[in-house]
Design a protein around this motif. Structure first.
Motif, PDB file in Angstrom:
ATOM      1  N   ASP A 131       0.871  -1.163   0.000  1.00 58.82           N
ATOM      2  CA  ASP A 131       0.000   0.000   0.000  1.00 58.82           C
ATOM      3  C   ASP A 131       0.911   1.216   0.000  1.00 58.82           C
ATOM      4  O   ASP A 131       1.435   1.604   1.047  1.00 58.82           O
ATOM      5  N   ASN A 132       1.099   1.787  -1.165  1.00 63.78           N
ATOM      6  CA  ASN A 132       2.050   2.901  -1.263  1.00 63.78           C
ATOM      7  C   ASN A 132       1.569   4.143  -0.530  1.00 63.78           C
ATOM      8  O   ASN A 132       2.380   4.954  -0.085  1.00 63.78           O
ATOM      9  N   ALA A 133       0.283   4.300  -0.385  1.00 59.10           N
ATOM     10  CA  ALA A 133      -0.241   5.455   0.356  1.00 59.10           C
ATOM     11  C   ALA A 133       0.121   5.366   1.837  1.00 59.10           C
ATOM     12  O   ALA A 133       0.238   6.389   2.515  1.00 59.10           O
ATOM     13  N   LYS A 134       0.301   4.139   2.322  1.00 53.13           N
ATOM     14  CA  LYS A 134       0.644   3.932   3.731  1.00 53.13           C
ATOM     15  C   LYS A 134       2.104   3.559   3.927  1.00 53.13           C
ATOM     16  O   LYS A 134       2.522   3.273   5.057  1.00 53.13           O
ATOM     17  N   ASN A 135       2.879   3.528   2.835  1.00 53.78           N
ATOM     18  CA  ASN A 135       4.294   3.151   2.924  1.00 53.78           C
ATOM     19  C   ASN A 135       4.474   1.815   3.626  1.00 53.78           C
ATOM     20  O   ASN A 135       5.389   1.645   4.460  1.00 53.78           O
ATOM     21  N   THR A 136       3.636   0.872   3.289  1.00 49.96           N
ATOM     22  CA  THR A 136       3.615  -0.400   3.998  1.00 49.96           C
ATOM     23  C   THR A 136       3.537  -1.570   3.029  1.00 49.96           C
ATOM     24  O   THR A 136       2.805  -1.505   2.035  1.00 49.96           O
ATOM     25  N   VAL A 137       4.285  -2.615   3.350  1.00 53.09           N
ATOM     26  CA  VAL A 137       4.193  -3.875   2.619  1.00 53.09           C
ATOM     27  C   VAL A 137       3.664  -4.919   3.587  1.00 53.09           C
ATOM     28  O   VAL A 137       3.981  -4.900   4.784  1.00 53.09           O
ATOM     29  N   TYR A 138       2.846  -5.817   3.060  1.00 49.67           N
ATOM     30  CA  TYR A 138       2.185  -6.817   3.883  1.00 49.67           C
ATOM     31  C   TYR A 138       2.578  -8.225   3.437  1.00 49.67           C
ATOM     32  O   TYR A 138       2.929  -8.449   2.278  1.00 49.67           O
ATOM     33  N   LEU A 139       2.445  -9.155   4.383  1.00 57.39           N
ATOM     34  CA  LEU A 139       2.574 -10.563   4.049  1.00 57.39           C
ATOM     35  C   LEU A 139       1.406 -11.283   4.720  1.00 57.39           C
ATOM     36  O   LEU A 139       1.388 -11.439   5.943  1.00 57.39           O
ATOM     37  N   GLN A 140       0.436 -11.668   3.925  1.00 62.29           N
ATOM     38  CA  GLN A 140      -0.691 -12.443   4.422  1.00 62.29           C
ATOM     39  C   GLN A 140      -0.300 -13.912   4.386  1.00 62.29           C
ATOM     40  O   GLN A 140       0.041 -14.437   3.323  1.00 62.29           O
ATOM     41  N   MET A 141      -0.375 -14.570   5.538  1.00 60.84           N
ATOM     42  CA  MET A 141       0.060 -15.951   5.651  1.00 60.84           C
ATOM     43  C   MET A 141      -1.126 -16.807   6.076  1.00 60.84           C
ATOM     44  O   MET A 141      -1.689 -16.603   7.155  1.00 60.84           O
ATOM     45  N   ASN A 142      -1.500 -17.734   5.228  1.00 61.42           N
ATOM     46  CA  ASN A 142      -2.626 -18.638   5.493  1.00 61.42           C
ATOM     47  C   ASN A 142      -2.137 -20.076   5.565  1.00 61.42           C
ATOM     48  O   ASN A 142      -1.037 -20.407   5.109  1.00 61.42           O
ATOM     49  N   SER A 143      -2.965 -20.934   6.122  1.00 66.93           N
ATOM     50  CA  SER A 143      -2.655 -22.366   6.223  1.00 66.93           C
ATOM     51  C   SER A 143      -1.267 -22.592   6.812  1.00 66.93           C
ATOM     52  O   SER A 143      -0.463 -23.359   6.287  1.00 66.93           O
ATOM     53  N   LEU A 144      -1.000 -21.910   7.893  1.00 70.64           N
ATOM     54  CA  LEU A 144       0.321 -21.980   8.513  1.00 70.64           C
ATOM     55  C   LEU A 144       0.593 -23.370   9.086  1.00 70.64           C
ATOM     56  O   LEU A 144      -0.319 -24.043   9.593  1.00 70.64           O
ATOM     57  N   THR A 145       1.844 -23.757   9.019  1.00 66.62           N
ATOM     58  CA  THR A 145       2.299 -25.026   9.580  1.00 66.62           C
ATOM     59  C   THR A 145       3.456 -24.746  10.539  1.00 66.62           C
ATOM     60  O   THR A 145       4.066 -23.676  10.492  1.00 66.62           O
ATOM     61  N   PRO A 146       3.787 -25.701  11.404  1.00 70.92           N
ATOM     62  CA  PRO A 146       4.926 -25.495  12.310  1.00 70.92           C
ATOM     63  C   PRO A 146       6.225 -25.202  11.566  1.00 70.92           C
ATOM     64  O   PRO A 146       7.105 -24.526  12.121  1.00 70.92           O
ATOM     65  N   GLU A 147       6.345 -25.647  10.326  1.00 74.69           N
ATOM     66  CA  GLU A 147       7.546 -25.374   9.534  1.00 74.69           C
ATOM     67  C   GLU A 147       7.667 -23.905   9.151  1.00 74.69           C
ATOM     68  O   GLU A 147       8.719 -23.471   8.690  1.00 74.69           O
ATOM     69  N   ASP A 148       6.608 -23.144   9.319  1.00 71.02           N
ATOM     70  CA  ASP A 148       6.662 -21.706   9.048  1.00 71.02           C
ATOM     71  C   ASP A 148       7.169 -20.907  10.242  1.00 71.02           C
ATOM     72  O   ASP A 148       7.342 -19.688  10.145  1.00 71.02           O
ATOM     73  N   THR A 149       7.400 -21.571  11.359  1.00 74.27           N
ATOM     74  CA  THR A 149       7.921 -20.889  12.543  1.00 74.27           C
ATOM     75  C   THR A 149       9.300 -20.318  12.260  1.00 74.27           C
ATOM     76  O   THR A 149      10.210 -21.038  11.828  1.00 74.27           O
ATOM     77  N   ALA A 150       9.445 -19.012  12.488  1.00 75.08           N
ATOM     78  CA  ALA A 150      10.700 -18.328  12.186  1.00 75.08           C
ATOM     79  C   ALA A 150      10.579 -16.867  12.588  1.00 75.08           C
ATOM     80  O   ALA A 150       9.485 -16.382  12.905  1.00 75.08           O
ATOM     81  N   VAL A 151      11.697 -16.188  12.558  1.00 73.96           N
ATOM     82  CA  VAL A 151      11.688 -14.726  12.618  1.00 73.96           C
ATOM     83  C   VAL A 151      11.559 -14.228  11.185  1.00 73.96           C
ATOM     84  O   VAL A 151      12.341 -14.637  10.314  1.00 73.96           O
ATOM     85  N   TYR A 152      10.584 -13.384  10.954  1.00 74.88           N
ATOM     86  CA  TYR A 152      10.320 -12.867   9.614  1.00 74.88           C
ATOM     87  C   TYR A 152      10.881 -11.448   9.505  1.00 74.88           C
ATOM     88  O   TYR A 152      10.618 -10.596  10.367  1.00 74.88           O
ATOM     89  N   TYR A 153      11.622 -11.223   8.427  1.00 72.64           N
ATOM     90  CA  TYR A 153      12.282  -9.947   8.203  1.00 72.64           C
ATOM     91  C   TYR A 153      11.759  -9.272   6.948  1.00 72.64           C
ATOM     92  O   TYR A 153      11.621  -9.907   5.895  1.00 72.64           O
ATOM     93  N   CYS A 154      11.518  -7.998   7.058  1.00 74.20           N
ATOM     94  CA  CYS A 154      11.201  -7.177   5.898  1.00 74.20           C
ATOM     95  C   CYS A 154      12.506  -6.703   5.270  1.00 74.20           C
ATOM     96  O   CYS A 154      13.479  -6.432   5.993  1.00 74.20           O
ATOM     97  N   ALA A 155      12.520  -6.611   3.957  1.00 78.30           N
ATOM     98  CA  ALA A 155      13.731  -6.196   3.260  1.00 78.30           C
ATOM     99  C   ALA A 155      13.375  -5.250   2.116  1.00 78.30           C
ATOM    100  O   ALA A 155      12.247  -5.269   1.612  1.00 78.30           O
ATOM    101  N   ALA A 156      14.350  -4.448   1.704  1.00 78.91           N
ATOM    102  CA  ALA A 156      14.084  -3.446   0.672  1.00 78.91           C
ATOM    103  C   ALA A 156      15.258  -3.294  -0.277  1.00 78.91           C
ATOM    104  O   ALA A 156      16.425  -3.480   0.104  1.00 78.91           O
ATOM    105  N   ASP A 157      14.930  -2.944  -1.492  1.00 75.44           N
ATOM    106  CA  ASP A 157      15.904  -2.692  -2.542  1.00 75.44           C
ATOM    107  C   ASP A 157      16.549  -1.320  -2.338  1.00 75.44           C
ATOM    108  O   ASP A 157      15.875  -0.372  -1.939  1.00 75.44           O
ATOM    109  N   ALA A 158      17.824  -1.214  -2.635  1.00 73.17           N
ATOM    110  CA  ALA A 158      18.509   0.073  -2.500  1.00 73.17           C
ATOM    111  C   ALA A 158      18.365   0.925  -3.749  1.00 73.17           C
ATOM    112  O   ALA A 158      18.622   2.127  -3.714  1.00 73.17           O
TER     113      ALA A 158
END
Length: 130
Positions: free
Chosen positions: A73-100
């Motif tokens: 959402d460029n108006a909000k300067n925000t990127v989202y990650l919608q995660m569905n059907s989660l499994t224990p294998e998705d357990t992690a620290v999630y990091y946002c990253a950006a292009d220079a």
């Protein structure tokens, strides 16, 4: 100075959903590709998803394809990650990253995964219980 602040992590049961948010500041958000990575305990950081600066194209790791959706959402300067059907294998620290670099176009997942690995947020913990 580019700043990325993630939020939305937490504890969820297997099969559940979470939506991560990453608020960006310090430059014109809409000009840059953005991505999400994750790192599980004892494992290397891995690419999860990315979106081009225009928002037209998205890329996903095979392990999350069909379950996760990246959006911006460029108006909000925000990127989202919608995660569905989660499994224990998705357990992690999630990091946002950006292009220079602005307005870069990518033709392959491997390219954008490398391309957005310039700036990083502090991470948000996602834990999926079985």
């Amino acid at each position: 100075q580019v700043q990325l602040v993630e939020s939305g992590g937490g504890l969820v049961q297997a099969g559940g959903s979470l939506r991560l948010s990453c608020a960006a500041s310090g430059r014109t958000f809409s000009n840059y590709a953005m991505g999400w990575f994750r790192q599980a305990p004892g494992k290397e950081r891995e690419f999860v998803a990315a979106i081009t600066w225009s928002g037209v194209r998205t890329y996903y790791a095979n392990s999350v394809k069909g379950r996760f959706t990246i959006s911006r959402d460029n108006a909000k300067n925000t990127v989202y990650l919608q995660m569905n059907s989660l499994t224990p294998e998705d357990t992690a620290v999630y990091y946002c990253a950006a292009d220079a670099n602005p307005y870069r176009n990518y033709l392959a997942t491997e390219q954008i995964a490398e391309g957005v690995s310039d700036y990083w947020g502090q991470g948000t913990q996602v834990t999926v219980s079985s």
